[in-house]
Design a protein around this motif. Structure first.
Motif, PDB file in Angstrom:
ATOM      1  N   ILE A  98       7.344   2.297   5.904  1.00 30.17           N
ATOM      2  CA  ILE A  98       8.321   3.379   5.791  1.00 30.17           C
ATOM      3  C   ILE A  98       7.563   4.677   5.497  1.00 30.17           C
ATOM      4  N   ILE A  99       7.815   5.681   6.339  1.00 27.24           N
ATOM      5  CA  ILE A  99       7.130   6.970   6.222  1.00 27.24           C
ATOM      6  C   ILE A  99       8.177   8.049   5.958  1.00 27.24           C
ATOM      7  N   THR A 156       0.842  -1.196   0.000  1.00 28.16           N
ATOM      8  CA  THR A 156       0.000   0.000   0.000  1.00 28.16           C
ATOM      9  C   THR A 156       0.878   1.248   0.000  1.00 28.16           C
ATOM     10  N   TYR A 157       0.387   2.257  -0.684  1.00 26.57           N
ATOM     11  CA  TYR A 157       1.039   3.562  -0.707  1.00 26.57           C
ATOM     12  C   TYR A 157      -0.030   4.591  -0.373  1.00 26.57           C
ATOM     13  N   LYS A 158       0.183   5.306   0.731  1.00 28.28           N
ATOM     14  CA  LYS A 158      -0.788   6.294   1.194  1.00 28.28           C
ATOM     15  C   LYS A 158      -0.105   7.631   1.410  1.00 28.28           C
ATOM     16  N   ILE A 159      -0.878   8.696   1.283  1.00 27.00           N
ATOM     17  CA  ILE A 159      -0.422  10.034   1.627  1.00 27.00           C
ATOM     18  C   ILE A 159      -1.302  10.550   2.760  1.00 27.00           C
ATOM     19  N   GLU A 182       3.484   7.192   3.038  1.00 24.04           N
ATOM     20  CA  GLU A 182       3.671   5.899   3.698  1.00 24.04           C
ATOM     21  C   GLU A 182       3.638   4.773   2.673  1.00 24.04           C
ATOM     22  N   GLU A 183       4.696   3.966   2.689  1.00 25.05           N
ATOM     23  CA  GLU A 183       4.717   2.718   1.929  1.00 25.05           C
ATOM     24  C   GLU A 183       4.729   1.566   2.924  1.00 25.05           C
ATOM     25  N   ALA A 184       3.907   0.551   2.657  1.00 25.07           N
ATOM     26  CA  ALA A 184       3.851  -0.597   3.560  1.00 25.07           C
ATOM     27  C   ALA A 184       3.834  -1.888   2.761  1.00 25.07           C
ATOM     28  N   TRP A 185       4.611  -2.847   3.243  1.00 23.43           N
ATOM     29  CA  TRP A 185       4.660  -4.187   2.668  1.00 23.43           C
ATOM     30  C   TRP A 185       4.124  -5.142   3.743  1.00 23.43           C
ATOM     31  N   ASN A 186       2.893  -5.591   3.562  1.00 21.26           N
ATOM     32  CA  ASN A 186       2.238  -6.421   4.571  1.00 21.26           C
ATOM     33  C   ASN A 186       2.335  -7.882   4.153  1.00 21.26           C
TER      34      ASN A 186
END
Length: 267
Positions: A99-100, A60-63, A87-91
């Motif tokens: 990582i923010i 996921t990539y969020k702002i 924010e990038e997240a590898w779940n």
């Protein structure tokens, strides 16, 4: 200087229940924090495979748009347009890497959260496998007890595990501060938070501010996860992906049209 803290968050859930619960609760909590131009923007949410470090899972990539959610001293100093974090997240559950970053500050701002979700009360030593000397000297352990009541301005009785019972799971409410000693099931989220910030004259203040508010976020969010158990109990991951897709559309509308709402970070 990179500061590190390991937050341990015991929960009266199974590891599999939490997998669904955290995603459901993030979708709900995002709507509660979005409005007035601020809040969560979901840019990407897709499967990934065979990452060299993080295996396979959901990316996921969020702002996060934060103009109204940071203290005045930061709003005063920050240039226009810089109050958003990416924010990038590898779940790869039960492992997750987040990582923010901030595009304005580039390498001078980096927040990393490495999480393992494990059965048990939260007593696994060095679950992240750091070199033993580094772990013992540089990592502070902070256990978050969801039984403890948050400050009045963020308290809601419907999010209080001391009051809420799950009828579907036949579980709760939590009886006292030592609930984890007798809880069945019980699991723990181990969150290793590393923060690097470089800004002369503000470094110590911002580092304290970020770690304090990460703790508040973890505390409030996990109280919600437990109290919303009846709402996601029995849902499948397919159900969750449908909820996430619907929420992504709703967040875009809420950010533009709804009034400002949700948590404001504490100095």
């Amino acid at each position: 200087m990179v500061i590190k803290k390991e937050f341990r968050i015991p929960l009266p859930l199974t590891v599999e229940e939490y997998r669904v619960g955290q995603l459901f609760s993030f979708a709900q909590a995002s709507k509660n924090e979005t409005g007035g131009g601020d809040g969560v923007e979901v840019v990407e949410n897709k499967p990934y495979r065979d990452h060299e470090e993080y295996g396979s899972g959901q990316y996921t990539y969020k702002i996060y748009h934060l103009e109204s959610k940071v203290p005045r001293f930061i709003r005063y100093l920050a240039p226009k347009g810089s109050l958003e974090v990416h924010e990038e997240a590898w779940n790869a559950y039960p492992f997750c890497k987040t990582i923010i970053t901030n595009e304005y500050m580039k390498d001078s701002f980096r927040l990393e959260i490495t999480t393992w979700h494990k059965p048990g009360k939260g007593d696994i030593h060095n679950v992240h496998g750091l070199p033993e000397e580094e772990y013992s000297k540089n990592v502070e352990i902070d256990e978050i007890n969801i039984w403890e009541r948050p400050p009045e301005n963020s308290y809601k009785p419907e999010w209080d595990p001391r009051l809420v019972r799950s009828e579907k799971a036949d579980r709760g409410p939590l009886k006292d501060a030592n609930w984890k000693e007798t809880a069945d099931p019980v699991m723990c989220a181990y969150k290793l938070v590393s923060f690097n910030f470089k800004w002369r004259g503000l470094q110590d203040r911002v580092e304290r501010f970020v770690m304090k508010n990460e703790r508040i976020l973890f505390h409030n969010f996990h109280r919600q996860v437990v109290c919303w158990l009846d709402e996601y109990y029995g849902l499948t991951m397919e159900d969750i992906r449908k909820i996430e897709a619907k929420t992504q559309v709703e967040l875009d509308k809420e950010r533009e049209n709804a009034p400002s709402k949700g948590m404001v970070a504490k100095e």
